[in-house]
Each structure stands twice: as structure tokens, then as C-alpha cells.
Design an enzyme around this catalytic site. Structure first.
Site, PDB file in Angstrom:
ATOM      1  N   ARG A 179     -65.932  34.273 -81.020  1.00 27.37           N
ATOM      2  CA  ARG A 179     -66.004  35.974 -81.052  1.00 27.37           C
ATOM      3  C   ARG A 179     -65.761  36.236 -79.499  1.00 27.37           C
ATOM      4  NH1 ARG A 179     -71.385  37.710 -84.384  1.00 27.37           N
ATOM      5  NH2 ARG A 179     -70.886  36.433 -86.136  1.00 27.37           N
ATOM      6  N   ASN A 182     -45.492  32.913 -63.405  1.00 27.98           N
ATOM      7  CA  ASN A 182     -46.324  34.122 -63.950  1.00 27.98           C
ATOM      8  C   ASN A 182     -47.531  34.039 -63.834  1.00 27.98           C
ATOM      9  OD1 ASN A 182     -44.019  36.039 -64.173  1.00 27.98           O
ATOM     10  ND2 ASN A 182     -43.915  35.655 -66.394  1.00 27.98           N
ATOM     11  N   GLN A 220     -46.270  29.949 -72.534  1.00 29.24           N
ATOM     12  CA  GLN A 220     -46.063  28.589 -73.438  1.00 29.24           C
ATOM     13  C   GLN A 220     -47.323  28.184 -73.689  1.00 29.24           C
ATOM     14  OE1 GLN A 220     -44.399  25.015 -71.741  1.00 29.24           O
ATOM     15  NE2 GLN A 220     -43.241  24.361 -73.615  1.00 29.24           N
ATOM     16  N   ASP A 274     -62.249  38.136 -73.978  1.00 25.49           N
ATOM     17  CA  ASP A 274     -61.098  37.390 -74.915  1.00 25.49           C
ATOM     18  C   ASP A 274     -60.482  36.380 -74.050  1.00 25.49           C
ATOM     19  OD1 ASP A 274     -61.624  39.093 -77.111  1.00 25.49           O
ATOM     20  OD2 ASP A 274     -59.782  39.895 -77.034  1.00 25.49           O
ATOM     21  N   ASP A 284     -36.328  36.776 -69.620  1.00 22.35           N
ATOM     22  CA  ASP A 284     -37.365  36.292 -68.785  1.00 22.35           C
ATOM     23  C   ASP A 284     -37.726  34.949 -69.192  1.00 22.35           C
ATOM     24  OD1 ASP A 284     -36.795  38.335 -67.030  1.00 22.35           O
ATOM     25  OD2 ASP A 284     -38.851  39.321 -67.064  1.00 22.35           O
ATOM     26  N   GLY A 285     -37.934  34.748 -70.736  1.00 19.98           N
ATOM     27  CA  GLY A 285     -38.344  33.445 -71.375  1.00 19.98           C
ATOM     28  C   GLY A 285     -37.455  32.265 -70.825  1.00 19.98           C
TER      29      GLY A 285
END
Lengths: 281, 281, 281, 281
Positions: free
Chosen positions: D149, D138, D238, D168, D64-65
């Protein structure tokens, strides 16, 4: 606006608010008819009563449950519907009780938008005949029977076999229903005017059976293969019919949409944040 | 090893394997008694039969369900138990059918370990009397009645009020049970010899009601406040008794553990990876 | 109680509260020493300063971050520690600022309990030498490098290979840490005095890589095989060291526990419900 | 079909297969040009090379990459693209290597369908200028900086403030991307030809920050308010540019779609079941 139907939850504060609203409306020359909470007085086997065909709009006083009853009452009539919450804000009843008269004034003066939401139609095919046929605003649920350990729900999409879910049950929801039961079962939040259908398995044995979002043009067929324990069909939270291992449940987008009245200040994201407490953890 | 009890699933391949094993054992001077799948022939109201007190060990032939039946049969007798799977590997039946004779040889020569797993005792208190009392290896489940939209389960820990879960139900599981129903409901994997109790709510309305892991010394009291629809108690997957809004379900660690026979080559992590497919996505 | 250390967040309200507390204590004949927020002034490569060996207890003024700094300061000295929150209630700083003087009075008169919480020790072995060694109260996090698409974290338990997690990272947490980062990554809530270790993968590629709870006696070895992008080790939220593909991170229970001061009225479940908003959705 | 471009992963088996395919094609009078894996040789600051404008189609050999690289190469040219997997089946490379010649024959004879998939365009506005502008198949990912943090990502939908995610990071994905990173972060599976955008927060501090699905006509603005640690923008896996606290990331549906070649026997649900192991647990 000449004639308005009120659907009222059987609780003192809802009945009081509906009475006040009805007086206020009658003073302004509007004819008002009042129905007790439709969902509470009906079941799947006895059909809902038909609303008068000349209603200009319907207003529900209660929670999201009362609103769902009102939605079932008007069915495919395209009568616009407004939800006043008597208690805490709901996803469907996003108008607070204390704003009622200013909102009614806006409605009478035509100062509102119509937000169309898609509905699902669910039918049960038994021996070639349709034995249940109903429209839902939130979701169709297929549940294992009380004595079964797990349900095996054979599911096809447009006659293409998808999988046999081994689970407590299966939720097939509209975008509107995505923030109801489906959310508790792990489904995502879907913007309510999207034209998509979500399948959310309930406690699936196969952990990768994640919620699946499909285009609105698909036809979903589901069959519970359990001969011994049967299973249950629940439509918009109204527990319903036992279904057998021969029955096919057919779910697809309903041909008509429901017309929600949205008055000024309505903002879906504000409702979402309020209901889900996005300010805190 | 003088006398061994076999508990056998009612399936040809399990019965054939049990017959072969019993011949093999009798040739070596071991007395063998055979029971049909205990779980299938019993229910919560009629108590399990007692196993002979002089059994050296019990071997189950079938899946995890048959093993649970065998575990209930031996109850608090401390008789060691071994699970042979007839089909796919199970968390409890981790010995493959084809390895049976080499494993039996190991068992006869004492070449095995005993792994103690904690059990939960569940009882239902009605009007001050204990009307149900049973021990489980996997989990206790309290479920909403079929007609209820949601259960309200008032839960206390050591007489300290925890919360009232609004959910489809509540799973109270042992570490052994963590990879059964609790996993499907969103619970974690617990190493099976841990001494902890897990509470996993099923489709909780409050999204932050995450699984909660407690020390093994707590006493959990749960009460379903629903007067109209009742609720159900399921013990180790055997659906059972209807419970009323007055009943208190009391769950705590059982005074005795179950003694599992683990033969050479046993590795919990291998079972885990195999069952959960950790090599793939 | 003769000598008390205060650890203070660099914020006006925390500094003001600490000053008032220190005056109040000195009036009662207690020697007081004040440290600025330890975590803020330190990093993993320069070791924390040692606290005076004759401290009777340590009080932190700030949030959970300040408390973690104070915990690192006292390390394995067994000095009891109390957390005063200056702002919103924390899991570690469960005493509200306005209750400070009544709580201090309780502490001086010995009217409190010591709650021991387990710690984890984390070390990094590089070329046979230990290059990092630290104790954590919440968690050890191994994260992919900023340029890597995914980390491959080879993990063993007691020298038994578990699996190679393909994930953004891995959280290895104490029960105390279960309600911090691990909860956001999908981990369960663990009663804080349990003696267990939780491994919670962060966004695992393999969806069945669910959180795993292990006994406190295991030794966990983790190695990130990425030669190109490196990875990062974060200890109790203090982002730290880059680690290489040759490094082995060794995590196990620390030999000593931390001694938390819990005064009257403390109830873990109340903190939990308050922090997670269990009254609402 | 006169001229075909091959994009090839730098692995012996991919290069061998591409060579064989190119010989096979040339024998049939097709001009062939070969590019090494585009993604591997490029980065966000140096733009992709332009493909010849007269290409009839592009075939990627790899995973897939590699396919994502080929997709970026053709950008908005509407050149159809086909993915041959060299290894395990991918969501994008759903043609197995051993079927290559029968599939090529189908392609040459026009025996295939075009499946249009929506793309997202992502741009970064800095001081009023667009400093990054790229199209993704994607997802767009905004990640906290390595030393932070947690990120605070202020997010608006059509200039309406949604919320500030404390997490995150944030994934904004297409339906095609729903089975990539978003799935690992808790997102649902979306049928790939849907016209919707999904926002999936990564390890959100607020547990009710569930994945949110939006109509394809919205414009999403995101800003990371962190002055100290910066944050990172990753486009289709990427890893890319550091972004500052002043930057605004603007994400919306790209004006053009990508045209995937789907040959006979293609069935999305089969790919799904295969990749997610729906036959097992």
C-alpha cells in the site's frame, strides 16, 4: 569574548531572559550592550545603526524576526551571531531558552562552530542611481500593488531574458530563506549552507512556472511593468518601498556571508523535522 | 429576442466587432443598446447601473474581465448572457470572434442552451450593519494589508469554528472561479455547474492547509484580526474595500444563478484542454 | 438493535476491545457475531462473504483499513456502520477506543445520526464481459505496471473524450477518499457528504493536469493503452488485478450509499484539524 | 575528431538521419561506428558493452531515452556527447534534427563548449556485498512493490538519520534530472550545472515532506523496511531490480562528470521555456 551585544524582542519574557543573561555575562567579566529589536525600530529608508566594531558576538532573544533584525544590525561585519528562541523553536533561533546558560558557557569557552550562510544583496536602480541597497538573509519579495490584479515581472538572469512572470509576486530567496516564505509559496527545502539562489513565483498564472534554483554567481534583474498600480519591495519580511515601473531591482549574492554560532547538539535535520512535524501527517 | 445589450471592452477590435454585431442585429429588427466595459467604469462603492428590465440577452465583447463586468451589470435579473472573446479563448468567453455571426444566428433562432452557474454573495458586516453586499461569479478574496507580514483569518462554517488561516489571504470561489485565481493558488479544477464552494488559502504558513471544498448550503464567516495593517476585500478581481479587524465577511451561495448561453459545439473539456495546454507538458 | 456484527483487526488490543464490547453487548441481550478483519482474509477474485441479513449494525475495531473491510462486507445492505479506532484517530474511525462504552450506550438507545456517504462502483469490461465489479468507499486507482516508465490512460467522461493522462496512475476518489491517497497526490479536501467524484492524476507528465472534480452523475471510462507492461487496478487500497490494454475500467457512483453512525460530539472539522495538524506548520 | 560513435533509436527517422550523418562524416575522413539504442538492448544485470577507447565523441539520435542509453554506454570515459532530437525537443537532446549538418560542422571545427553535468552513483549493498553499482544522469527511484500500500523508506544523510518516508517512493535526482520525473512529483527546476542532490518523495503521506535539496558531498542511505512486498530500484527510467528489506541503497555523487557538447545558440532558459510552455498558462 570581551564584549557581547544582545538584541532583544520587546516582550517581557525576552527582556527578562536578556537581563539574566547580561548579569551572568557581566559576572564573568564580559561587557554587555543591549539593543531593542532592531527591525521594529527601523525601516528601509533610515539606515540601521552601526554596531560597535569591537563586539565579539551578538545574541538575539526572541523569534526569527528578532534574529533577522540582529542580522541586519551587524551587516557585513562578520560578527558571529547566536539566536535564543523565547517561545517556539525557529529555523534561525534553534537554541531553546532553557538551555541558555549552558550554551553561554560553551560560547565563552569557544566550544562552538561557525556556520557561514550566504546573503543576498538587493538594490533598486532608479534613473541610473541606486536608491535602495540592502542585504537580506531570507528573501527579497516583489509584490503586486494592492490595486493591481496581477503583476508582470520581467526577469533576466545575467542579462539573459528569462521570462515575464504573471503572478502575485516573486520571491528570490537564499537557502536559509527556503524554509520561510518560499516554502509557503511552493518552494523546496534547501540545505542552509548551499550556495544557490531560488526564484519562487507567488501564485503564477502560468502553472508550469515552478520554483527555479540557480547558481550563486548569477545576477537577477527584475522589473515590474505596471505603470498604474506600482509594486512593493519587501526585504526579509520588512515591508518596504513602493517601486515604480521604471525601477530595476538587482539581486545577487552578497560579497560577505553571515557567521552563525552553532553549539553542540545542533542538527539541522532535527530542526527541520520539528518545525515541519515530520512525525505526523 | 427583441432587445439585446452589448457590453464592450474599451479596445478597438472589441468596439469594431460590437459595432458590426449591432448593425447585423438591427437589420434583423433587434433593438441594441451598448455599454462600455462595466467593470472599468464602476467600483464597489458606487453601485452598478441597472440594465433595462426588458433585455432579452446580453453579449460581452472582450475577455473574461469584460464578461465579469457584464455579469455584475445584469446581477440577479436572470437575463441570459453570452461571451464573445476578442483575442484568446477564455473560460467565460468561449465563443471565438470569427464565429460571431453564425452564433448570433443560432441565438436569434433559439438554438442554444442555458447553463446555470452558481454565484456567491459576499457581504461585510460592520458594527451590525451590512456595509458591502455584492454578488460574484468567480471569487471573493480576502488579502493581507500591504504592510502586514501575514494575515490571520479566523474562519467559521455555519457558526462552527474551522481554523485561523495564517496566510497571504483566502480565496472563496465558485466552481466557475476554480479555473481563475484559485487554480494559481493550488486549487483543483471544478466542473462549472457543480453546486459547491471552495476555500483556497493563499501561501498558507501551515503547509497542510489544503484547498477545502464545501457544500453549497454553508455560510462562511471570515474575520481578519489584524488591528494594525487592515486587510483588503477583492470581489471578482475588482480590488476593493479596505476592511478592518472588526468586520465580518459573510460568504454564501447567492439565491439566484447566472444564465449562460451555450451554443452548439460548446464542450467544457475542450475549453479546459485548450486553456491549460493539456496536449503538451 | 438485536444483532450486531463486529469486524476486528488481527491485533491484540483490537481483539481485546472487541471481546469486552461483545460481553457488554451480550449482557444487554444483544446477539453478537465476530469476524476477523475482512480485507485481510479476502481478495478481489474471491468475493466477500455475505453478512447475515438481520444485522442491526456493524462495528469495526481497528484502523481505517479494517473499516474499509467492514464496509466491503456489508456492501449494499444499508446496514449502519460505526468505526472504533484502536490507535490513532482515523478519518473513518473517529471514535476513540476509550469512549467505547458510552458510545455503545448511545447506539443502543438510538442516540445517533446516520451520515450517508456516496460510494463508487468500479467494473472492468474485458471482451464485452464484466470481469470485475466492486464498490469502493475511498478510491479506485489505476497504476502503471512495475516495468512501465509511464502509463497512458485514455479517459472519457460520459463518452466524451477527456484526455490521455501520461502519469504514474490515476486516482478516482469519492469525497470520503479525498483525504486518503488523493490528498498525498495533490488533491483537495472534500467535505465527505458531497456528491462529487474527483480525478487526481499521480505524478502527471503534463504539469497542468490538475485534480478535476466532477458531478456525481458522470460515467468515467479509462483504458490503459500499454500492450507491453500491463497495469494494475487497486480498489480501496487492496491491490488487485492486473488489467490489460484491451480492458475498459468503468467508474460511476454506486446506486446505494453507505450509512455511517455518527454519535454526539462528532465534528468533521475537528477530525480534519487533528489529522492534518492544523495548529502547527 | 577522428572516430565518432552514433547511438540510434530504433525508429526509421532516427536511423535515416544517423545514416545520412554517418555518410557526411565519412566523406570528411571520420571513422563512424553505429550502435542501436543501448538502453533498449541492455538491462541492469547484463553490463553495458564498453565503447572503443579512442572515440572522439558520441552522438545520440532519438529522444532523451536514447541519450540516457548513450550516456550509460560511455560511462566514466569522459567522451563528449551530443544529442540530436528526432521529434520534439528534449532537455538532453536540444539540437533539432534539421540543424544536424551545421552542428556537425561546428563540432568538427571545434566550435563548441563542454558543459559538465554531475552524475550520481547508486549501489545496493546486500549482506555486505555490492550487488548493483551503476551511474545515473537523471535519477535513482526507489518504489514500493506492486502489492504494497505504501513504502516505508528509512533515509540517512551522512549516517545521520533523516526520516522514514511513508510514500509511493523516493526520487534522488541530479540537477539534470530535476526536469524529468522529479518535476512531475513536485520538485523544483534546478539549473543543470549545479552541484546538488535533490530528494523528492512521491505522494508522501506526510504532506510536509517537501522536496529537499542537499549539497553534492553527502552520502544518502535508503532502506525499505518492507519484508512482505519488496520494492523496486529504477535507474534513469530503466526499471530494474527488486530489492529486499535487508538491502541498503547507497547514493552519492559519482567521481566523474558527463561532458555534454553544447554548440552555438544553446540557451538553457530557451529549452526550459519551450518544454514547459512558459508563454501560455
Amino acid at each position: 569574548m570581551k564584549k557581547i551585544g544582545l538584541v532583544v524582542k520587546k516582550r517581557p519574557e525576552a527582556e527578562r531572559a536578556a537581563l539574566e543573561a547580561s548579569e551572568w555575562l557581566r559576572k564573568r567579566g564580559i561587557e554587555v550592550i543591549i539593543e531593542q529589536d532592531i527591525l521594529a525600530i527601523s525601516d528601509l529608508t533610515s539606515p540601521f545603526p552601526n554596531p560597535p566594531s569591537d563586539l565579539s558576538c551578538v545574541i538575539s532573544f526572541g523569534g526569527d524576526g528578532t534574529f533577522l533584525g540582529a542580522a541586519h544590525w551587524i551587516e557585513d561585519s562578520r560578527i558571529p551571531i547566536l539566536g535564543i528562541n523565547m517561545g517556539s523553536l525557529g529555523f534561525l533561533t534553534d537554541v531553546a531558552g532553557e538551555r541558555i546558560f549552558s550554551v553561554l558557557a560553551d560560547v565563552l569557552s569557544g566550544d562552538f562552530c561557525i556556520e557561514k550562510r550566504m546573503l543576498l544583496s538587493a538594490s533598486v536602480i532608479r534613473d541610473g542611481s541606486e536608491v535602495i541597497a540592502q542585504t537580506v538573509l531570507n528573501e527579497v519579495v516583489i509584490n503586486k500593488g494592492m490595486l493591481a490584479r496581477i503583476a508582470h515581472i520581467r526577469t533576466s538572469i545575467d542579462d539573459l531574458y528569462l521570462t515575464t512572470f504573471k503572478a502575485d509576486g516573486l520571491i528570490i530567496a537564499t537557502p536559509t530563506g527556503s524554509t520561510a516564505y518560499s516554502l509557503s509559496a511552493g518552494g523546496p527545502i534547501m540545505y542552509p549552507t548551499l550556495q544557490t539562489i531560488i526564484i519562487t513565483p507567488i501564485c503564477p498564472f502560468t502553472l508550469t512556472n515552478r520554483p527555479l534554483i540557480l547558481p550563486d554567481h548569477v545576477v537577477i534583474n527584475a522589473n515590474v511593468g505596471d505603470k498604474d498600480y506600482g509594486s512593493f519591495l519587501t526585504l526579509d519580511g520588512q515591508v518596504g518601498s513602493e517601486i515604480t515601473s521604471e525601477d530595476i531591482v538587482v539581486i545577487q549574492k552578497a560579497p560577505h556571508a553571515i557567521h552563525l554560532i552553532k553549539t553542540r547538539g545542533y542538527n539541522y535535520f532535527e530542526v527541520l523535522k520539528n518545525k515541519l512535524g515530520w512525525s505526523g501527517r
